[in-house]
Write an enzyme that holds these catalytic residues in place. Structure first.
Site, PDB file in Angstrom:
ATOM      1  N   HIS A 129       9.416  -3.373   3.449  1.00  0.00           N
ATOM      2  CA  HIS A 129       8.969  -3.633   2.077  1.00  0.00           C
ATOM      3  C   HIS A 129      10.158  -4.003   1.192  1.00  0.00           C
ATOM      4  CE1 HIS A 129       5.596  -0.756   3.293  1.00  0.00           C
ATOM      5  NE2 HIS A 129       4.942  -1.836   2.924  1.00  0.00           N
ATOM      6  N   GLN A 154      -2.935 -12.667   7.223  1.00  0.00           N
ATOM      7  CA  GLN A 154      -3.160 -12.306   5.815  1.00  0.00           C
ATOM      8  C   GLN A 154      -2.454 -13.301   4.888  1.00  0.00           C
ATOM      9  OE1 GLN A 154      -2.872  -8.167   4.109  1.00  0.00           O
ATOM     10  NE2 GLN A 154      -0.807  -8.831   3.634  1.00  0.00           N
ATOM     11  N   LYS A 205       4.746 -10.322   8.982  1.00  0.00           N
ATOM     12  CA  LYS A 205       4.198  -9.246   9.821  1.00  0.00           C
ATOM     13  C   LYS A 205       2.675  -9.347   9.819  1.00  0.00           C
ATOM     14  CE  LYS A 205       3.651  -4.977  11.474  1.00  0.00           C
ATOM     15  NZ  LYS A 205       2.848  -4.192  10.567  1.00  0.00           N
ATOM     16  N   ALA A 250       3.908   4.016   1.041  1.00  0.00           N
ATOM     17  CA  ALA A 250       4.568   4.537   2.255  1.00  0.00           C
ATOM     18  C   ALA A 250       5.661   3.543   2.638  1.00  0.00           C
ATOM     19  CB  ALA A 250       3.581   4.766   3.393  1.00  0.00           C
ATOM     20  N   ALA A 279      11.952  -0.048   4.995  1.00  0.00           N
ATOM     21  CA  ALA A 279      12.933  -1.120   4.738  1.00  0.00           C
ATOM     22  C   ALA A 279      12.297  -2.511   4.782  1.00  0.00           C
ATOM     23  CB  ALA A 279      14.073  -1.014   5.751  1.00  0.00           C
ATOM     24  N   GLY A 289       4.714 -10.501   3.744  1.00  0.00           N
ATOM     25  CA  GLY A 289       5.452 -10.538   5.008  1.00  0.00           C
ATOM     26  C   GLY A 289       4.692 -11.277   6.101  1.00  0.00           C
ATOM     27  N   MET A 344       0.842  -1.204   0.000  1.00  0.00           N
ATOM     28  CA  MET A 344       0.000   0.000   0.000  1.00  0.00           C
ATOM     29  C   MET A 344       0.878   1.255   0.000  1.00  0.00           C
ATOM     30  SD  MET A 344      -3.399  -0.929   2.125  1.00  0.00           S
ATOM     31  CE  MET A 344      -2.736  -0.708   3.747  1.00  0.00           C
TER      32      MET A 344
HETATM   33  P1  AMP Z   1       1.499  -3.015   3.445  1.00  0.00           P
HETATM   34  O1  AMP Z   1       2.068  -1.966   2.554  1.00  0.00           O
HETATM   35  O2  AMP Z   1       1.511  -2.662   4.889  1.00  0.00           O
HETATM   36  O3  AMP Z   1       0.185  -3.551   2.953  1.00  0.00           O
HETATM   37  O4  AMP Z   1       2.512  -4.239   3.340  1.00  0.00           O
HETATM   38  C1  AMP Z   1       2.864  -4.789   2.107  1.00  0.00           C
HETATM   39  C2  AMP Z   1       3.626  -6.072   2.341  1.00  0.00           C
HETATM   40  O5  AMP Z   1       4.794  -5.795   3.101  1.00  0.00           O
HETATM   41  C3  AMP Z   1       2.826  -7.122   3.141  1.00  0.00           C
HETATM   42  O6  AMP Z   1       3.088  -8.422   2.605  1.00  0.00           O
HETATM   43  C4  AMP Z   1       3.382  -6.978   4.521  1.00  0.00           C
HETATM   44  O7  AMP Z   1       3.266  -8.148   5.306  1.00  0.00           O
HETATM   45  C5  AMP Z   1       4.830  -6.654   4.230  1.00  0.00           C
HETATM   46  N1  AMP Z   1       5.455  -5.981   5.351  1.00  0.00           N
HETATM   47  C6  AMP Z   1       5.032  -4.861   5.987  1.00  0.00           C
HETATM   48  N2  AMP Z   1       5.838  -4.566   7.021  1.00  0.00           N
HETATM   49  C7  AMP Z   1       6.807  -5.520   7.040  1.00  0.00           C
HETATM   50  C8  AMP Z   1       7.937  -5.777   7.882  1.00  0.00           C
HETATM   51  N3  AMP Z   1       8.226  -4.995   8.915  1.00  0.00           N
HETATM   52  N4  AMP Z   1       8.716  -6.856   7.603  1.00  0.00           N
HETATM   53  C9  AMP Z   1       8.418  -7.662   6.546  1.00  0.00           C
HETATM   54  N5  AMP Z   1       7.361  -7.474   5.725  1.00  0.00           N
HETATM   55  C10 AMP Z   1       6.571  -6.420   5.972  1.00  0.00           C
END
Ligand code: AMP
Length: 289
Positions: free
Chosen positions: A39, A156, A152, A34, A37, A150, A32
């Site tokens: 990502h 999901q 994280k 923003a 590191a 991730g 999404m």
């Molecule tokens: P988001 O932009 O928050 O939707 O995350 C996009 C992808 O990045 C998802 O697969 C998340 O699980 C992964 N992600 C977000 N934060 C982290 C993190 N700290 N370590 C590893 N993967 C992450």
């Protein structure tokens, strides 16, 4: 190669078709934006599985509840593009809401199952349907060989493995470890919401999960660990806790009593304007059964 950015599905497909014609393996990293590191650790990791990497950036309205932060979610495309370029990513796909959900859009993707309606599925009704809908679309638009997510967002990742299997979407789903700040805080776009004071409190989640993990892996009784964990989180300054639970790592069934199988401890808690989530793996020290 420098980063190319496209905004339409047609342009995305044209680039991917060119790669396919040359026999190259393609990876998709849905985000999404923003970017941080964490990502970039996904794009680095997936590089071992593919010749070309696409990062999608789309703040998907259908996975946000009515009182959540869709409007406030940080949108930082120029900075994101710089990070992706520096990381050697070949393609950024940044569609508009109209491109993804044109007039007349009427299709839902809904994933049932005992692992969908617990944890974030319970505290964010409809969230995983929105995730399943957008990830299905992104996978069918890009038709990558593999896609990476991730841990994280561990739940999901499970939901995505389920519907890609159920719908026979021909993609390999890869899970990647959680990247943390030096003080243990799991990296997240939502960490930007934290004031300096809240940022200092935020690593409490990682610390509490670490303490619970250590004791639970040695066979300690779970209930007292969780109630002490809740107390520590609230005493540190968190406003409220959506959940702090230990669940089976494969089924997400709640673990009662003591940990005997591979499990995970999950937390979601509110700090200032941010809802933060985190989880740790619990591998019991003496697995007997
Ligand atoms: P988001 O932009 O928050 O939707 O995350 C996009 C992808 O990045 C998802 O697969 C998340 O699980 C992964 N992600 C977000 N934060 C982290 C993190 N700290 N370590 C590893 N993967 C992450």
């Amino acid at each position: 190669m420098t980063l190319k950015t496209v905004h339409s599905v047609a342009e995305l497909r044209a680039v991917v078709a060119g790669w396919r014609a040359r026999g190259l393996r393609v990876a998709l990293v849905p985000t999404m934006g923003a970017l941080h590191a964490g990502h970039i650790s996904l794009t680095d990791h997936v590089r071992n599985h593919a010749d070309r990497v696409i990062v999608s950036i789309f703040v998907n309205p259908t996975q946000f509840g009515p009182n959540e932060d869709f409007g406030a979610y940080p949108r930082t495309l120029p900075d994101d593009q710089k990070m992706l370029d520096a990381a050697g990513v070949e393609l950024c796909f940044a569609p508009s809401v109209e491109e993804m959900y044109p007039d007349g859009f009427a299709t839902r993707v809904s994933v049932d199952g005992s692992f969908t309606n617990v944890l974030c599925g319970a505290s964010r009704p409809g969230h995983f349907d929105g995730v399943a809908q957008i990830v299905t679309k992104l996978l069918l638009q890009a038709l990558p060989d593999c896609a990476i997510f991730g841990q994280k967002d561990y739940q999901q990742l499970m939901v995505i493995r389920r519907f890609t299997t159920d719908l026979n979407i021909p993609v390999e789903i890869i899970g990647a470890p959680i990247l943390r700040e030096d003080d243990g805080l799991a990296m997240s776009s939502r960490n930007r919401y934290l004031t300096p004071e809240e940022r200092a409190i935020a690593p409490t989640l990682d610390r509490v999960l670490g303490e619970i993990t250590k004791a639970a892996a040695r066979g300690a009784e779970i209930a007292p660990l969780l109630s002490k964990g809740r107390e520590d989180i609230l005493n540190a300054g968190f406003k409220s806790i959506d959940y702090l639970e230990i669940r089976d790592a494969d089924t997400l069934e709640r673990v009662e009593d003591r940990v005997r199988k591979r499990s995970r401890v999950f937390v979601a808690a509110h700090l200032g304007k941010a809802r933060l989530i985190d989880n740790h793996a619990i591998d019991p020290i003496n697995i007997t059964g």
